[in-house]
Design an enzyme around this catalytic site. Structure first.
Site, PDB file in Angstrom:
ATOM      1  N   SER A   1       0.931  -1.279   0.246  1.00 47.92           N
ATOM      2  CA  SER A   1       0.029   0.094  -0.022  1.00 47.92           C
ATOM      3  C   SER A   1       0.841   1.284  -0.044  1.00 47.92           C
ATOM      4  O   SER A   1       2.017   1.364   0.453  1.00 47.92           O
ATOM      5  CB  SER A   1      -0.791   0.174   1.292  1.00 47.92           C
ATOM      6  OG  SER A   1      -1.461   1.163   1.551  1.00 47.92           O
TER       7      SER A   1
ATOM      8  N   TYR B   1      -0.712   0.788  10.967  1.00 50.88           N
ATOM      9  CA  TYR B   1      -1.144  -0.035   9.654  1.00 50.88           C
ATOM     10  C   TYR B   1      -0.090   0.164   8.678  1.00 50.88           C
ATOM     11  O   TYR B   1       0.552  -0.764   8.033  1.00 50.88           O
ATOM     12  CB  TYR B   1      -2.461   0.408   9.187  1.00 50.88           C
ATOM     13  CG  TYR B   1      -3.005  -0.107   7.723  1.00 50.88           C
ATOM     14  CD1 TYR B   1      -3.422  -1.145   7.602  1.00 50.88           C
ATOM     15  CD2 TYR B   1      -2.845   0.834   6.678  1.00 50.88           C
ATOM     16  CE1 TYR B   1      -3.747  -1.619   6.341  1.00 50.88           C
ATOM     17  CE2 TYR B   1      -2.875   0.324   5.469  1.00 50.88           C
ATOM     18  CZ  TYR B   1      -3.584  -0.776   5.317  1.00 50.88           C
ATOM     19  OH  TYR B   1      -3.956  -1.407   3.990  1.00 50.88           O
TER      20      TYR B   1
END
Length: 250
Positions: A137, A150
């Site tokens: 990501s 995260y």
């Protein structure tokens, strides 16, 4: 040959299954396999030869190899394995609740490392070629104050996948590393979309295009920025001064 979706209830995993199911045996592995019933019916309607569902707890890493073995027993050798499970977590909660911080790290990093290791080992011993898809990501490119727990898992996973890609070089297994930007879907419901946001279908289409290209041309492993222009934003992110960067939103 079969398609294995690890995270059968995920938006992106479902979209990839939909785009690749025609004429294929599909295995949907999910924590709540009963929740994949509608998707399974849709895949059959779209031409899937068969659809199997398996209960899958990503955090039970000792069960990963058994699950992959079971998938192969049900539908034969795996041609495409998509590691699509994960959680976003609650950053604010994770800053005071160490158990939640560990939960995010376990699902989004440790469990992924375990499953990718199993897949790479098992698929490399198949006689036919195969592809693994992993999801990094933009959040892992440079951790932000707003979601650093995260983001840190994605940074670690990306590094692991780069090494795994090198380890798989010259084998019959290719690795597609997808680096999408903000994905507007069930995981981000209620959140304000970031610049260059994409939808699950956009991510799935890019992955399937790369998979098709890799399969037809016997190409090497690849890394995808989704959308492609996100690569420029990533370069800019690296040079933003820290006093400004720490104030950046999610």
């Amino acid at each position: 040959m079969s398609i294995l979706i690890l995270g059968g209830t995920s938006d992106i995993g479902s979209e990839i299954a939909t785009l690749t199911c025609d004429g294929q045996d599909v295995i949907l592995a999910a924590r709540r396999p009963e929740a994949t019933r509608e998707l399974a019916d849709n895949l059959k309607a779209r031409g899937a030869t068969s659809v199997h569902t398996l209960a899958f707890d990503a955090t039970a890493v000792n069960s990963h190899r058994e699950l992959v073995t079971t998938a192969r027993e049900l539908a034969g050798d795996i041609s495409l394995a998509v590691v699509a499970f994960g959680i976003l977590g609650d950053q604010e909660r994770a800053e005071t609740d160490e158990a939640h911080a560990v939960e995010i790290a376990t699902v989004d990093y440790t469990s992924q490392v375990s499953m990718l290791t199993v897949l790479a080992d098992v698929l490399s011993h198949q006689s036919s070629t195969s592809t693994i898809v992993a999801f990094s990501s933009i959040a892992g490119w440079r951790a932000r104050r707003a979601n650093y727990v995260y983001g840190s898992t994605k940074a670690g996973l990306d590094a692991f996948c780069q090494g795994l890609s090198d380890a798989l070089h010259g084998t019959n297994v290719t690795l597609i590393i997808a680096r999408p930007g903000f994905v507007i879907g069930s995981m981000t419901t209620g959140m304000k979309p970031a610049p260059m946001s994409v939808y699950p279908h956009d991510v799935a289409a890019a992955v399937v295009n790369a998979y098709t290209t890799t399969t037809s041309a016997k190409s090497k492993s690849t890394t995808l920025w989704i959308p492609g222009r996100l690569r420029l934003l990533a370069w800019i992110m690296r040079i933003v001064p820290r006093p400004i960067w720490r104030k950046m939103p999610r």
